[in-house]
Design a protein around this motif. Structure first.
Motif, PDB file in Angstrom:
ATOM      1  N   TYR A   6      45.996  49.872  57.143  1.00 19.66           N
ATOM      2  CA  TYR A   6      45.119  49.095  56.516  1.00 19.66           C
ATOM      3  C   TYR A   6      46.086  48.777  55.206  1.00 19.66           C
ATOM      4  N   LEU A   7      46.723  49.339  54.547  1.00 21.38           N
ATOM      5  CA  LEU A   7      47.737  48.830  53.443  1.00 21.38           C
ATOM      6  C   LEU A   7      48.912  48.226  53.869  1.00 21.38           C
ATOM      7  N   PHE A   8      49.367  48.540  55.086  1.00 21.68           N
ATOM      8  CA  PHE A   8      50.354  47.945  55.665  1.00 21.68           C
ATOM      9  C   PHE A   8      50.096  46.326  56.056  1.00 21.68           C
ATOM     10  N   GLU A  11      46.234  63.019  34.589  1.00 27.33           N
ATOM     11  CA  GLU A  11      47.344  62.726  35.609  1.00 27.33           C
ATOM     12  C   GLU A  11      46.454  62.320  36.918  1.00 27.33           C
ATOM     13  N   GLU A  12      47.228  61.561  37.609  1.00 30.11           N
ATOM     14  CA  GLU A  12      46.684  61.308  38.975  1.00 30.11           C
ATOM     15  C   GLU A  12      46.683  62.710  40.029  1.00 30.11           C
ATOM     16  N   ILE A  13      45.688  63.063  40.472  1.00 29.86           N
ATOM     17  CA  ILE A  13      45.587  64.032  41.332  1.00 29.86           C
ATOM     18  C   ILE A  13      45.645  63.639  42.960  1.00 29.86           C
ATOM     19  N   PHE A  14      45.116  62.751  43.183  1.00 27.36           N
ATOM     20  CA  PHE A  14      45.052  62.052  44.178  1.00 27.36           C
ATOM     21  C   PHE A  14      44.618  63.131  45.619  1.00 27.36           C
ATOM     22  N   GLY A  15      43.458  63.620  45.306  1.00 31.03           N
ATOM     23  CA  GLY A  15      42.793  64.616  46.180  1.00 31.03           C
ATOM     24  C   GLY A  15      41.489  64.844  46.062  1.00 31.03           C
TER      25      GLY A  15
HETATM   26  O1  TXE Z   1      54.306  58.022  47.267  1.00 28.90           O
HETATM   27  P1  TXE Z   1      55.556  57.218  46.981  1.00 28.90           P
HETATM   28  P2  TXE Z   1      54.122  59.529  47.670  1.00 28.90           P
HETATM   29  C1  TXE Z   1      50.288  58.386  44.213  1.00 28.90           C
HETATM   30  C2  TXE Z   1      49.679  59.657  44.483  1.00 28.90           C
HETATM   31  C3  TXE Z   1      50.861  60.491  45.126  1.00 28.90           C
HETATM   32  C4  TXE Z   1      51.910  59.981  44.658  1.00 28.90           C
HETATM   33  C5  TXE Z   1      53.217  60.152  45.579  1.00 28.90           C
HETATM   34  O2  TXE Z   1      49.548  60.171  43.201  1.00 28.90           O
HETATM   35  O3  TXE Z   1      50.372  61.770  44.840  1.00 28.90           O
HETATM   36  O4  TXE Z   1      51.514  58.603  44.481  1.00 28.90           O
HETATM   37  O5  TXE Z   1      52.843  59.667  46.904  1.00 28.90           O
HETATM   38  C6  TXE Z   1      58.399  54.784  49.631  1.00 28.90           C
HETATM   39  N1  TXE Z   1      62.430  52.737  47.003  1.00 28.90           N
HETATM   40  N2  TXE Z   1      50.087  57.380  45.329  1.00 28.90           N
HETATM   41  O6  TXE Z   1      55.203  60.464  47.571  1.00 28.90           O
HETATM   42  O7  TXE Z   1      56.848  58.079  46.911  1.00 28.90           O
HETATM   43  C7  TXE Z   1      57.928  55.595  50.463  1.00 28.90           C
HETATM   44  O8  TXE Z   1      58.757  55.894  51.339  1.00 28.90           O
HETATM   45  C8  TXE Z   1      61.489  52.004  47.840  1.00 28.90           C
HETATM   46  C9  TXE Z   1      49.112  56.500  45.251  1.00 28.90           C
HETATM   47  O9  TXE Z   1      53.935  59.005  49.141  1.00 28.90           O
HETATM   48  O10 TXE Z   1      55.436  56.222  45.880  1.00 28.90           O
HETATM   49  C10 TXE Z   1      56.634  55.251  50.852  1.00 28.90           C
HETATM   50  O11 TXE Z   1      56.890  54.176  51.792  1.00 28.90           O
HETATM   51  N3  TXE Z   1      60.597  52.624  48.588  1.00 28.90           N
HETATM   52  C11 TXE Z   1      49.226  55.226  46.126  1.00 28.90           C
HETATM   53  C12 TXE Z   1      56.087  54.439  49.472  1.00 28.90           C
HETATM   54  O12 TXE Z   1      57.204  54.065  48.983  1.00 28.90           O
HETATM   55  C13 TXE Z   1      60.369  54.030  47.946  1.00 28.90           C
HETATM   56  C14 TXE Z   1      48.976  55.704  47.597  1.00 28.90           C
HETATM   57  C15 TXE Z   1      55.099  55.421  48.683  1.00 28.90           C
HETATM   58  O13 TXE Z   1      55.675  56.539  48.275  1.00 28.90           O
HETATM   59  C16 TXE Z   1      61.102  54.742  47.343  1.00 28.90           C
HETATM   60  C17 TXE Z   1      49.920  56.774  47.755  1.00 28.90           C
HETATM   61  C18 TXE Z   1      62.174  54.274  46.577  1.00 28.90           C
HETATM   62  N4  TXE Z   1      62.969  54.471  45.676  1.00 28.90           N
HETATM   63  C19 TXE Z   1      50.386  57.772  46.764  1.00 28.90           C
HETATM   64  N5  TXE Z   1      60.615  55.951  47.299  1.00 28.90           N
HETATM   65  C20 TXE Z   1      48.201  54.295  45.717  1.00 28.90           C
HETATM   66  N6  TXE Z   1      48.124  53.747  44.618  1.00 28.90           N
HETATM   67  O14 TXE Z   1      47.343  53.949  46.859  1.00 28.90           O
HETATM   68  C21 TXE Z   1      59.600  56.152  47.887  1.00 28.90           C
HETATM   69  N7  TXE Z   1      59.402  54.964  48.581  1.00 28.90           N
END
Ligand code: TXE
Length: 475
Positions: A154-156, A378-382
């Motif tokens: 969906y987001l991709f 803080e965002e818990i995301f669960g």
């Molecule tokens: O997200 P990341 P994570 C929030 C939620 C979750 C937290 C961490 O609170 O617990 O974010 O989730 C890529 N340069 N959301 O760890 O790390 C990574 O590989 C470039 C909210 O999954 O931000 C992935 O493809 N890219 C959110 C993408 O970034 C990098 C939905 C997201 O990973 C990178 C998901 C870097 N340095 C989590 N580091 C929403 N708003 O919908 C990581 N990635």
């Protein structure tokens, strides 16, 4: 064990250095496939393929480009069942949700932007007898799209579709935790008639290949959705090159329930907005603020409705909640439940992980917490939500705004004036009144404050993925 591959230049390829990561099935808590952990060498291949494809893709007639995207949308729908099963296994979400929301929406994203590009127009300004100005909107070239694990395809597709529609070539990276449906997309991309190299999909860790995509001088814009901490880093890196960047980050969304609301509807939808997709949607309401005169009644009804939700096997049609995405994530969410209790919160429902190896957590409702405590900030995301009473409209607004986030807010009221008045004072990119998650794709989507910068959706995304150039002609 299945090894997924990158999709570069229209071909499925193994990673150049042969490095792989484990991919877990969250419902079982076990590794079920391997994914490439790409390096600079893979990115170089993707850059070469996309640069080679750019000239012809950007000059292809809009009509033809549109038809390819529409065809891709149809192909996603034709393969809905297979994609939904893959998405559910990869992410842990209920299959019913993947079938009814995630995959259909991915198809809609391509269909929406396939149609939008035909109707997209840039501005012109005529100063009668003096000059004509028009704005040319040219595609940027090669752009990077980086997406998270919660709504994988969906987001991709939400990022890729407008970038492609505008005539850009894309290097895209799905989350390393949920790579499967993005990997499957390559086959459909080829079937749609999209030329090789227009869309390239690479896999691996964010700190490796993700960071490399952002740092690459070849990518002219980065569209990122993920955590706020990562977003900050992505923004800082991209700005070093004055690269366009759009950041869709986290939220701590308030849900305001006024005493004059339709309580049946408010309770029913608040349960949805708290626990859909295990609470792993950036738009989930995680702080429910309730007018004190109906606090006890709302609390009782909300807890009793939430208690009916069934947590279990994502492939069981009866499951309302599936598994959380990973061991690390469930531990993080559990640590917040423990923190809430340390901060004086009372767990009214749930709080426990189900026995077994899968990452299943009960829907959890907590009250008795101060608005300023970490659990409420803080965002818990669960699947964790807090309930708090408020006395006045002003207090509700102040508490709603009192976090660093500003993604979305829901307001429950039958008073039309109040609905507008409160909406205008809420610092969030989206306000829903008497509803949640209704989306018209023409509207701007995104957050204020630490929830990000830039907007996706509608023409905003087409503008983001293009470079405006003003042409002025003297008459
Ligand atoms: O997200 P990341 P994570 C929030 C939620 C979750 C937290 C961490 O609170 O617990 O974010 O989730 C890529 N340069 N959301 O760890 O790390 C990574 O590989 C470039 C909210 O999954 O931000 C992935 O493809 N890219 C959110 C993408 O970034 C990098 C939905 C997201 O990973 C990178 C998901 C870097 N340095 C989590 N580091 C929403 N708003 O919908 C990581 N990635």
């Amino acid at each position: 064990m299945e090894k997924i591959q990158n999709f570069i230049g229209g071909k499925y390829l193994d990673p150049v250095k042969g490095e792989y990561l484990d991919n877990y099935d969250p419902g079982k808590g076990e590794v079920y496939s391997k994914i490439p952990n790409c390096t600079q060498e893979d990115l170089d291949l993707a850059v070469r393929a996309s640069e080679a494809a750019f000239e012809s893709w950007s000059k292809m007639s809009i009509d033809k480009r549109s038809r390819i995207l529409l065809k891709l949308a149809d192909l996603i729908e034709e393969n809905l069942e297979e994609l939904a099963v893959a998405e559910s296994r990869d992410n842990g979400k209920p299959l019913s949700l993947a079938k009814s929301v995630d995959i259909p929406r991915a198809a809609t994203n391509f269909r929406f932007y396939g149609s939008s590009i035909v109707n997209f127009s840039s501005e012109s300004h005529v100063s009668e007898g003096f000059m004509v100005n028009y704005t040319r909107r040219a595609p940027l070239g090669v752009v990077g799209c980086i997406s998270p694990w919660n709504l994988p395809l969906y987001l991709f597709s939400w990022k890729i579709a407008p970038a492609l529609a505008m005539g850009n070539c894309v290097i895209a990276k799905p989350s390393e935790m949920t790579p499967m449906t993005a990997a499957m997309l390559g086959k459909l991309v080829n079937e749609s008639g999209m030329p090789a190299g227009v869309l390239n999909i690479v896999h691996g860790e964010g700190s490796g290949i993700g960071q490399a995509i952002v740092e690459s001088t070849a990518t002219k814009a980065i569209s990122f959705t993920g955590g706020t901490v990562t977003g900050k880093k992505v923004g800082a890196t991209a700005s070093q090159q004055f690269k366009k960047v759009s950041l869709e980050l986290g939220g701590k969304n308030p849900n305001l329930v006024f005493a004059d609301c339709d309580l049946d509807e408010a309770v029913k939808m608040s349960v949805k907005s708290s626990f859909t997709n295990q609470g792993e949607i950036c738009l989930c309401g995680s702080r429910i603020l309730i007018e004190s005169s109906i606090y006890e009644e709302f609390k009782e009804r909300f807890v009793s409705e939430a208690a009916k939700l069934k947590v279990g096997d994502p492939f069981d049609e009866q499951s309302d909640l599936g598994a959380l995405v990973s061991q690390a994530h469930i531990e993080k969410v559990q640590s917040y439940i423990a923190l809430a209790q340390e901060e004086g919160g009372k767990v009214l429902l749930g709080g426990n992980r189900l026995p077994g190896n899968g990452y299943f957590l009960e829907p959890t409702v907590i009250d008795g917490l101060d608005e300023k405590c970490r659990t409420n900030q803080e965002e818990i995301f669960g699947p964790v939500v807090t309930l708090s009473p408020f006395e006045t409209e002003d207090e509700a607004i102040n508490v709603a705004n009192a976090t660093r986030y500003g993604l979305s807010c829901t307001i429950w009221t039958s008073n039309l004036k109040r609905a507008h008045r409160v909406s205008h004072q809420i610092h969030s990119g989206i306000v829903w009144v008497n509803c949640w998650l209704l989306r018209d794709l023409r509207t701007p989507f995104g957050g204020m404050k630490d929830s990000g910068i830039g907007r996706e959706g509608g023409s905003e995304a087409l503008q983001f993925f293009s470079e405006p150039q003003n042409i002025c002609i003297k008459l």
